[in-house]
Design an enzyme around this catalytic site. Structure first.
Site, short mmCIF file in Angstrom:
data_model
loop_
_atom_site.label_atom_id
_atom_site.label_comp_id
_atom_site.label_asym_id
_atom_site.label_seq_id
_atom_site.Cartn_x
_atom_site.Cartn_y
_atom_site.Cartn_z
N GLU A 57 0.83 -1.20 0.00
CA GLU A 57 0.00 0.00 0.00
C GLU A 57 0.87 1.26 0.00
O GLU A 57 0.55 2.25 -0.67
CB GLU A 57 -0.94 0.03 1.22
CG GLU A 57 -1.94 -1.10 1.28
CD GLU A 57 -3.04 -1.01 0.22
OE1 GLU A 57 -3.04 -0.05 -0.56
OE2 GLU A 57 -3.88 -1.93 0.17
N GLU A 100 -18.52 -6.26 -2.37
CA GLU A 100 -17.15 -6.76 -2.29
C GLU A 100 -17.01 -8.16 -2.88
O GLU A 100 -15.98 -8.51 -3.42
CB GLU A 100 -16.66 -6.75 -0.84
CG GLU A 100 -16.11 -5.42 -0.39
CD GLU A 100 -14.83 -4.99 -1.11
OE1 GLU A 100 -14.92 -4.61 -2.30
OE2 GLU A 100 -13.76 -5.01 -0.49
N GLU A 106 -12.34 0.35 -9.43
CA GLU A 106 -11.97 -0.54 -10.54
C GLU A 106 -12.98 -0.55 -11.68
O GLU A 106 -12.60 -0.59 -12.86
CB GLU A 106 -11.76 -1.98 -10.03
CG GLU A 106 -10.46 -2.22 -9.32
CD GLU A 106 -10.43 -1.72 -7.88
OE1 GLU A 106 -11.48 -1.22 -7.41
OE2 GLU A 106 -9.39 -1.82 -7.24
C1 DMJ Z 1 -6.40 0.44 -5.04
O1 DMJ Z 1 -5.66 0.83 -3.94
C2 DMJ Z 1 -5.53 -0.13 -6.09
O2 DMJ Z 1 -6.20 -0.08 -7.29
C3 DMJ Z 1 -5.10 -1.54 -5.80
O3 DMJ Z 1 -4.39 -2.15 -6.84
C4 DMJ Z 1 -6.23 -2.43 -5.43
N1 DMJ Z 1 -7.44 -1.73 -5.29
C5 DMJ Z 1 -7.47 -0.51 -4.58
C6 DMJ Z 1 -8.82 0.13 -4.73
O4 DMJ Z 1 -9.86 -0.75 -4.75
#
Ligand code: DMJ
EC number: 3.2.1.113
Length: 914
Positions: A146, A387, A405
């Site tokens: 993250e 989810e 997404e």
């Molecule tokens: C984001 O932090 C990024 O796209 C990550 O790859 C996975 N998904 C979250 C948001 O849903």
């Protein structure tokens, strides 16, 4: 390999020169279609597009403005209580909190969004704030993944656009690579995570103390997710190429090389989690969603950004495997890496919604259109993508943390097809966000898409990604102050310039030469998607793909779409025993079970699947026992229905799932615990009484407020700091006597949700709420009154906040809230019970309790069955954490325990096969 390239791909290009061309053409191929499209869905006028673009700007202002005003310098905004989320000052949410490093996460994640949205002045201010305020040396354990995608990516995206602006000569003239220097500092802080023999990074690191030091409080982990280890190359390579410090790209490449080596060689798939020391797959299920998603994304994008062919070869190899095993259009279903014909799950997670966008970049438009269409229909059913949802499109996990997404894929599909249908999709996303997620102080994640209830959470990716993709969807070239095609989007939608492909290439040359000589070109798809070929003389191409899927979600029947293994068609063979059909009392079934794993590899495979289905069924059963939550929606000024709280129902009183909702102003009862005749009947008469939990039975409270003339009641937990975020809901049980005399509806709120109402009373005195089983749409008149349509209005709106000053949520640690939480399901159905429920088919029994249960009638249409499962309940006495719960032993659990050995044996068998 076809050579059907578009412009820029037409002639074979020498490899080195291609590095930069590839980057440019990949982006080029995405833009060319918008001008090709001439028919299909109704075109959207320029005015309408501009209106929607302005709406996105206003929404961003609402989210960003409230974050800056009420949360900054905290990492995130808590939009319901209108304050900053500071790690350690709120109950722990587990892994989710590992994104929070006390480094003003949302500000950093928003930097390049500001430039894309043409807010250059604000960008300049934001960069100054980051440089002035952000400390990257906090004693906090953060997720390497993250921190890389959000913070390192955010700083690099900010730097990329800062130098672009500086070069233009108007803004950022003072800028001297300061963001890049911060990025480098952060890069060095993350490097100790790679100190493993495999080169795979530890999942967490202490920003101040690294991994090894005793103060670090991390470094004992053995596993990481594939995406966690495989989503570093874009940021790390960009950092290397921007700074000339090659070490970052080297480390990220090494991790990717290791993952590639460890792919399951016969299926070419990777598992979800891997041991960072041994390289063994810990979780051997494989999909394109959670845990793996951006690993695939980064292979293709690393090729685009770095021009390194080995990444494309890897991507194409994996992609073939994905399309062979995981893709079951329009579904994408997880399988086992060793047995890829076996589905590992009967549900899909929301993260896979990025995949159609990636397929566009790859040039595989048809399945992208199909999956996107399926996802859109799920969204239309629930307003947001839950989810997780089952193969028959029921809710599996009901939350939705405003993930971007789907918007991302919508944007890429629009770029590829130019089909205005995708603009309409974007418009729906905007409407739903404003209608269901917008609260006075920002946008709140959905706690349950079925009830419309909120969570006190606005993740930084909402600003980094959602607004970027939505804005770009409606923007014309002239609406953006730079050429977006010169950049690639990271997984967090941060922008990295494509010219990096030709800068400081020494590392890629050093690392890839030997591999090139061994490449098998037969698997290469060197071409970029050519929209002229994808849509030859047929502007209705995308529509023609969507058409057969028009009702795929609404008309689906339980388990209708799951792939049936070829073996089940073996002529003369009995179909394998499925877990959902199993009866522990059936001797034939027991006999089949015994044979599984012993007779042949087919039986063994059946056995393995059976075990997996059992586990799945068990967890589904547990889910079913979780009761359908109810909603308390605050409808008076200034909330106007925007704040929806998750509430637990009662086993007595008016059943809100069967009756119309109850609406009324709230009043606190006296005594507040409602355990004796009320002394303030005039105050609660005709109102919804607030009562504190404790001291007497729930039913007694209900009778007392009903006698005082209340039209409903809300019991608020007396356990300060409790929240439905951290404790499971339960239903309030009766008192063992006949409760038919209780006619009013009663709902339960945990303390944190309850205090939102109490704060509102303190601030606004008159607070009206709606008690229901599902949040209701807001009054359109109020909506107009409150929903500013222009940028300027947003300031007025954000002025009306729930005051945070009076809000005191005590700290409870995860452990104590878990201790208080209800884990047992005393009234759950056992498998044997299920068998006796003769009127309900096995597949219906696995349905989610709050969903409509569909089955197929004789005409082949789906009809609804209303099958209310039994619910978990709590009485006042039960609520005492010292009183142990009467746990009824569940036969399925014991059966599974008995079979643990068998499962291990199957796993050994899998290993032996390798
Ligand atoms: C984001 O932090 C990024 O796209 C990550 O790859 C996975 N998904 C979250 C948001 O849903």
């Amino acid at each position: 390999m076809s050579e059907a390239g578009g412009r820029g791909c037409e002639s074979p290009v020498p490899q080195r020169a291609r590095w930069s061309l590839v980057a440019a053409t990949a982006a080029f191929c995405l833009v060319s279609a918008t001008s090709v499209w001439t028919a299909g869905a109704e075109p959207m006028s320029r005015e309408e597009k501009q209106k929607l673009g302005n709406q996105v700007l206003e929404m961003f202002d609402h989210a960003y403005g409230n974050y800056m005003e009420h949360a900054y310098p905290a990492d995130e905004l808590m939009p319901l209580t209108c304050r900053g989320r500071v790690r350690g000052q709120e109950p722990s949410r587990g892994d989710v909190d590992d994104a929070l490093g006390k480094f003003s996460l949302t500000l950093i994640d928003s930097l390049d969004t500001l430039v894309v949205l043409n807010k250059t002045k604000e960008f300049e201010d934001a960069v100054r704030k980051v440089l002035r305020d952000v400390n990257l040396d906090n004693d906090v354990v953060v997720s390497v993944f993250e921190t890389n995608i959000r913070v390192l990516g955010g700083l690099l995206g900010g730097h990329s656009l800062a130098i672009m602006l500086k070069e233009k000569g108007e803004y950022m003239q003072w800028y001297n690579d300061e963001l890049l220097q911060m990025a480098k500092q952060l890069g060095y802080k993350l490097l100790p995570a790679f100190n493993t023999t495999s080169g795979l990074p530890y999942p967490r690191i202490n920003l101040k103390f690294g991994i090894r030091k005793p103060e670090a409080r991390t470094g004992t982990e053995t596993d990481t997710c594939t995406a966690c280890a495989g989503t570093l190359i874009l940021e790390f390579a960009a950092l290397s190429r921007f700074t000339g410090a090659t070490i970052f790209e080297e480390y990220a490449r090494k991790a990717l090389d290791f993952l590639w080596e460890k792919r399951q060689r016969s299926s070419n798939l990777v598992g979800v989690t891997i041991n960072i020391h041994t390289g063994d797959w810990v979780r051997k299920d494989s999909g394109v969603g959670a845990g793996i998603d951006s690993y695939y994304e980064y292979l293709l994008k690393a090729y685009v950004l770095l021009g390194d062919d080995s990444f494309l070869e890897r991507f194409n190899t994996h992609y073939d495997a994905i399309m062979r095993y995981i893709s079951q259009p329009p579904l994408l279903l997880d399988v086992h890496i060793h047995k890829p014909m076996l589905n590992a799950r009967t549900w899909m997670d929301a993260l896979l919604a990025f995949f159609p966008g990636l397929q566009v970049l790859k040039g595989d438009i048809r399945p992208a259109i199909e999956t996107h269409e399926m996802l859109y229909q799920v969204i239309k059913k629930h307003n947001f993508l839950p989810e997780a949802f089952t193969t028959d499109f029921r809710v599996h996990w009901a939350q939705h943390p405003l993930r971007p997404e789907f918007a991302e894929s919508t944007y890429f599909l629009y770029k590829a097809t130019g089909d205005p249908y995708y603009l309409e999709v974007g418009k729906t996303l905007i409407e739903n966000l404003n209608k269901y997620a917008r609260v006075p102080c920002g946008f709140a994640a959905m706690k349950d898409v079925r009830t419309g209830s909120h969570e006190d959470r606005m993740d930084s990716f909402f600003l980094a990604e959602m607004f970027k993709y939505l804005y770009l969807l409606f923007a014309d070239k002239e609406d953006i102050i730079f050429d977006i095609e010169d950049y690639i989007f990271t997984t967090e939608a941060h922008l990295l310039p494509l010219w990096l492909s030709t800068t400081n290439q020494s590392i890629s040359k050093k690392n890839t030469t030997s591999e090139y000589t061994e490449l098998d070109d037969s698997n290469f798809d060197w071409t970029c998607p050519n929209t002229q070929i994808l849509f030859p003389n047929d502007p209705l191409y995308a529509q023609s793909i969507r058409e057969p899927l028009k009702n795929v979600v609404d008309k689906s029947c339980p388990r209708g779409i799951i792939r049936v293994r070829e073996e089940s068609f073996r002529s003369g063979a009995k179909p394998p025993l499925r877990a959902r059909d199993f009866m522990a009392t059936n001797p034939e079934h027991l006999e089949i079970l015994k044979k599984m794993g012993a007779a042949s590899s087919i039986d063994a495979e059946d056995g393995l699947r059976f075990m997996q289905e059992m586990i799945e069924l068990s967890s589904q059963q547990q889910k079913e026992q979780q009761l359908p939550p109810r909603a308390v929606q605050i409808v008076s000024h200034p909330f106007f229905g925007r704040v929806v709280l998750t509430a637990g129902p009662a086993q007595f009183g008016l059943d809100l799932s069967k009756h119309k909702e109850t609406r009324g102003f709230v009043a606190s009862s006296k005594p507040y615990n409602g355990c004796s005749e009320l002394t303030n009947p005039e105050a609660v008469m005709g109102k919804i009484a607030l009562i504190q939990r404790g001291q007497c039975m729930f039913a007694e409270k209900a009778r007392n407020i009903q006698n005082a003339g209340a039209i409903g009641g809300i019991v608020i937990d007396d356990n300060e700091g409790s929240s439905s975020d951290t404790a499971p809901l339960f239903q309030m049980a009766g008192d063992g006597k006949d409760t038919d005399d209780i006619k009013i509806p009663m709902l339960f709120l945990f303390s944190k949700e309850g205090s939102i109402i109490l704060d509102a009373i303190r601030e606004y005195e008159e607070v009206e709420v709606l008690l229901s089983d599902k949040a209701k749409d807001r009054d359109p008149e109020m909506e107009n009154e409150e929903q500013p349509s222009s940028e300027n209005d947003s300031q007025n709106q954000s002025g009306e906040q729930i005051s945070s000053s009076s809000q005191e949520v005590d700290l409870v640690d995860q452990e104590s809230s878990e201790e208080n939480s209800v884990n047992s399901h005393p009234e759950s159905l056992s498998l044997a019970d299920m068998d006796n429920a003769a009127s309900i088919s096995p597949s219906e029994q696995t349905s989610n309790p709050t969903e409509n249960h569909e089955t197929t009638n004789l005409n082949g249409e789906c009809t609804d069955l209303d099958n209310q499962p039994q619910e978990q309940s709590e009485t006042e006495e039960d609520s005492n954490p010292n009183v142990s719960w009467g746990k009824k032993v569940q036969p399925i659990d014991s059966i599974l325990a008995d079979w643990n050995e068998d499962i291990e044996a199957f796993e050994m068998m899998e290993k032996d096969e390798l």
